[in-house]
Design an enzyme around this catalytic site. Sequence first.
Site, PDB file in Angstrom:
ATOM      1  N   LYS A 252     -44.578 -63.988  16.794  1.00  0.00           N
ATOM      2  CA  LYS A 252     -45.175 -63.978  17.904  1.00  0.00           C
ATOM      3  C   LYS A 252     -45.509 -62.314  18.161  1.00  0.00           C
ATOM      4  O   LYS A 252     -44.639 -61.646  18.669  1.00  0.00           O
ATOM      5  CB  LYS A 252     -44.419 -64.499  19.057  1.00  0.00           C
ATOM      6  N   ARG A 272     -57.713 -63.495  26.946  1.00  0.00           N
ATOM      7  CA  ARG A 272     -56.972 -64.621  27.382  1.00  0.00           C
ATOM      8  C   ARG A 272     -57.586 -65.397  28.630  1.00  0.00           C
ATOM      9  O   ARG A 272     -57.750 -66.626  28.229  1.00  0.00           O
ATOM     10  CB  ARG A 272     -55.697 -64.393  27.642  1.00  0.00           C
ATOM     11  N   GLU A 302     -54.294 -61.650  17.503  1.00  0.00           N
ATOM     12  CA  GLU A 302     -53.676 -60.979  18.310  1.00  0.00           C
ATOM     13  C   GLU A 302     -54.030 -59.531  17.782  1.00  0.00           C
ATOM     14  O   GLU A 302     -53.719 -59.079  16.752  1.00  0.00           O
ATOM     15  CB  GLU A 302     -52.392 -61.162  18.210  1.00  0.00           C
ATOM     16  N   PHE A 342     -54.894 -65.946  13.853  1.00  0.00           N
ATOM     17  CA  PHE A 342     -53.959 -67.103  13.799  1.00  0.00           C
ATOM     18  C   PHE A 342     -54.668 -68.335  14.030  1.00  0.00           C
ATOM     19  O   PHE A 342     -54.073 -69.354  13.626  1.00  0.00           O
ATOM     20  CB  PHE A 342     -52.921 -66.966  14.886  1.00  0.00           C
TER      21      PHE A 342
HETATM   22  P1  ATP Z   1     -49.106 -67.909  28.253  1.00  0.00           P
HETATM   23  O1  ATP Z   1     -48.251 -68.690  27.453  1.00  0.00           O
HETATM   24  O2  ATP Z   1     -49.634 -68.538  29.496  1.00  0.00           O
HETATM   25  O3  ATP Z   1     -50.226 -67.211  27.496  1.00  0.00           O
HETATM   26  P2  ATP Z   1     -48.047 -65.338  28.434  1.00  0.00           P
HETATM   27  O4  ATP Z   1     -49.378 -64.601  28.185  1.00  0.00           O
HETATM   28  O5  ATP Z   1     -47.246 -64.972  29.252  1.00  0.00           O
HETATM   29  O6  ATP Z   1     -48.428 -66.981  28.697  1.00  0.00           O
HETATM   30  P3  ATP Z   1     -46.264 -65.322  26.311  1.00  0.00           P
HETATM   31  O7  ATP Z   1     -45.122 -65.942  26.677  1.00  0.00           O
HETATM   32  O8  ATP Z   1     -46.620 -63.826  25.829  1.00  0.00           O
HETATM   33  O9  ATP Z   1     -47.749 -65.569  27.065  1.00  0.00           O
HETATM   34  O10 ATP Z   1     -46.938 -66.089  24.822  1.00  0.00           O
HETATM   35  C1  ATP Z   1     -48.278 -66.412  24.513  1.00  0.00           C
HETATM   36  C2  ATP Z   1     -49.129 -65.488  23.847  1.00  0.00           C
HETATM   37  O11 ATP Z   1     -48.451 -65.044  22.636  1.00  0.00           O
HETATM   38  C3  ATP Z   1     -50.485 -65.778  23.613  1.00  0.00           C
HETATM   39  O12 ATP Z   1     -51.350 -65.846  24.625  1.00  0.00           O
HETATM   40  C4  ATP Z   1     -51.010 -64.783  22.843  1.00  0.00           C
HETATM   41  O13 ATP Z   1     -51.178 -63.713  23.272  1.00  0.00           O
HETATM   42  C5  ATP Z   1     -49.454 -64.337  22.133  1.00  0.00           C
HETATM   43  N1  ATP Z   1     -49.193 -64.563  20.757  1.00  0.00           N
HETATM   44  C6  ATP Z   1     -48.644 -63.657  19.768  1.00  0.00           C
HETATM   45  N2  ATP Z   1     -48.599 -64.288  18.566  1.00  0.00           N
HETATM   46  C7  ATP Z   1     -49.243 -65.234  18.513  1.00  0.00           C
HETATM   47  C8  ATP Z   1     -49.340 -66.533  17.586  1.00  0.00           C
HETATM   48  N3  ATP Z   1     -48.975 -66.421  16.545  1.00  0.00           N
HETATM   49  N4  ATP Z   1     -50.406 -67.638  17.967  1.00  0.00           N
HETATM   50  C9  ATP Z   1     -50.463 -67.676  19.352  1.00  0.00           C
HETATM   51  N5  ATP Z   1     -50.140 -67.033  20.380  1.00  0.00           N
HETATM   52  C10 ATP Z   1     -49.830 -65.594  20.063  1.00  0.00           C
END
Ligand code: ATP
Length: 588
Positions: A252, A272, A302, A342
Site C-alpha cells: 500500500k 481519486r 499510485e 495496480f
Molecule cells: P479511501 O479508502 O477512501 O480511498 P483513503 O484515501 O483515506 O480512503 P487509504 O486509507 O489511504 O485511503 O487507502 C486507499 C488508498 O490507498 C487508495 O485510494 C490508493 O490511493 C492507495 N493505494 C496504495 N497502494 C494501493 C494498492 N496497491 N491498491 C489500491 N490502492 C492503493
Amino acid sequence: MEFSILVDSFYKMELTRKRLELTQFLVELFEQTPHETISKIVYLIQGKLRPDFEGVELGVAEKLAIRSISKSAGIPIKRIEDEYVKGGDLGHVASIILEEKTQTTFLVEDITVERVYETLFKIARLRGSHSQDMKMKYISSLLNDATPLEASYILKILLGTLRLGIAENTVIDALAIAFSGNKDNRKILQYAYNVSSDLGKVAETVATNGIEGVKKFEMTLFNPIRPMLADRIKSEREAIEKMGNQFAAEYKLDGERVQLHIKGERVVLFSRSLENISIYYPDIIEKIPKVIQADNIILEAEIVAINENTGEFLPFQELMHRRRKYKIEKAVTQYPITVNFFDILYCNGKSCLELNYKDRREKLEKNVKEDDFIKYIPMTVVKNENEIEDFMENSINAGSEGLMLKMLDKPYQAGSRGSHWLKLKREYQNELGDSLDLVVIGGFFGKGRRTGSYGTLLLATYDEDEDIFTSICKVGTGFSDEDLDQLYQILNPKVTIKKNPRINSEMEADVWFEPELVIEVVASEITLSPIHKAAMDKIRKNTGLALRFPKFTGKIRFEKVAEDASTNKEIITLYKGQKKVAHDKNLM
Ligand code: ATP
C-alpha cells in the site's frame, strides 16, 4: 422549460430531508422535463453545471454577487451587506430586495431553465481581465428578469450554496421510477453511473432510450470510472477471517491514486476524486505512451515520490510539492516520482471490470512494460498470517504504509467500498488505529512565531445524513513553519464573510472558511464532548464527540473533496471500537 417549474421543485425539496419525499418530488420534476433538458436539470439540482471531472466551476464570490444584486436592484452595496450580515443567505437577501423592486417595475421576459443554464455556463467560462465585469453583467441580466424566488435560487447556484441534500442515490432512484416505472432498475442506472461518473449523461440516456438504452451503456475513454475502495481492517487475523485462505497482498504505497486514460499520445490523468490532474505530471504524460502495448487503455496506479539515488519511496508530503500551478517543470526535476500500476479497467475498446483480479493483473503486465519510471505494484499471493506479516515487513521497509489485500477471483467493483479489497496499515503512530481526514472550517490567528498565519484550525467531520460539517476538534500541533505558510496561502482565499450554513459549530473561530480543504490528523482518543457537534446525540443526549490530543500529520489531502472526509458514522465506529479495546484490556 420554464425556470419557475424547477424553482417550485427546489422550494419544496428544501423543506424536507426525507429521502422518500425528495424522490417523489424528483420523479414529478423529471416527468415535466423535456428529454433534451434533463441532463441540465440533473446537474443543477446538485448545484453543478457539468460532471465534476470536467472541472467547470462557477467561481462567483460573495462580493461579486452583492455587486450584481446592487446593480440589478439599484440599491447601495452597503444596504445589501447589512441585510446579509443580519441573517439568511445571499439568495434570501436578494429575494427580499428584489421583492421591493418588483412592486415598482415589470418583469421583462419569462426565464427558462435553458437560458439560466446557458448564462451560468458562460459565466463559468469567463477568464481574463474583464471577466468580473462581464460576470456581473450576466448575473444582473438574469436577476432583472427573475422573480424574487427565482433570483434567490440563481444566486444559490452561483455561490454554491444550493444544498438540497439530494444524494446521487436519490437521483438514481427517481430516474428509475420516472423512466422505467420500477425502482429495481436502479441497479442498471447505478452501473452506468459508476462507469461514467456522469449522472447527467445517464439521465439523458434513460430519458431518451429507456432502460434498454442504459443496458447498452458502455464505458468511454476519457470519462473517468468511479474508483473501487477498500474496507479497513486491524489485523492479519481479521484478513484471514474475511478473505479466506488465499488472496493477493500488494504494497500500500503512500502516494496519489491516479486513473490514466490513454489513446496513442493522448493521456489524461484523473485523481481519486476524479479531478483532472494532468497538468501536475507532465513527465507521466510524456513517458507513458511509450510503454503501452495497447491501442487504448485505462489503468490505475499510485504515483509516489522517490529518492532518485536509492529508489526508496518517500512520504506523500514530498509528492504534494508537485501540486503547484507554476514552475511545474522545476518541480518535475526536484521531486522525481515513479508510477506504480495496480489495475487495468479497459483495454482495446473493451471493459476489463468483469475480469477477476488475477486476469486483470495478468492483462496489466501484458500491456504495460516496466522501466525505471513505470512499475507494477509489488504483489504476492498469501495464504496465512505469517505470510501476510512477512510481506507487511517488506512493505514497511520499502517506505510504504501497509498492505492492500485483494480477493483473487473477484471483479472490479467501480464506485463501491467493500470486502473484496481490504487495507491494513501498520499501527505505528496513532492510538486510534487510523488517521482521520477532516475538513478545515475555521481558523484562529497565531501568536508569537505564528503571527501572520492561522496557528490553530477548527476541524469538522462530514455528516452524511444532513449533508453538513460538524466540528470535532481544534488542532494546533504538528505544523511546521512551512505547513503554516502553505495552509495560510490555501485558506486565506477561502475566508467567508459569514459562517457557511453547512457548518455546525458552537465555537467562535476568528475566521470561517468555505468547507473545502481536507487535512489528515491523528489523535490519542475520541471522547464525549459538550461543545463539539460530531455525532451529536448519537451516543448521549446533548453530547457530541471530540478528538483528544489531535495532531496534524503533515498531509493535506488535496485529492479529497470535503464530502470524502471522515464521516460521523466512521467516528462512532472508532469510538465504539476503542471502548471495546479498553473493555477487553480490563478483562485481561
Ligand atoms: P479511501 O479508502 O477512501 O480511498 P483513503 O484515501 O483515506 O480512503 P487509504 O486509507 O489511504 O485511503 O487507502 C486507499 C488508498 O490507498 C487508495 O485510494 C490508493 O490511493 C492507495 N493505494 C496504495 N497502494 C494501493 C494498492 N496497491 N491498491 C489500491 N490502492 C492503493
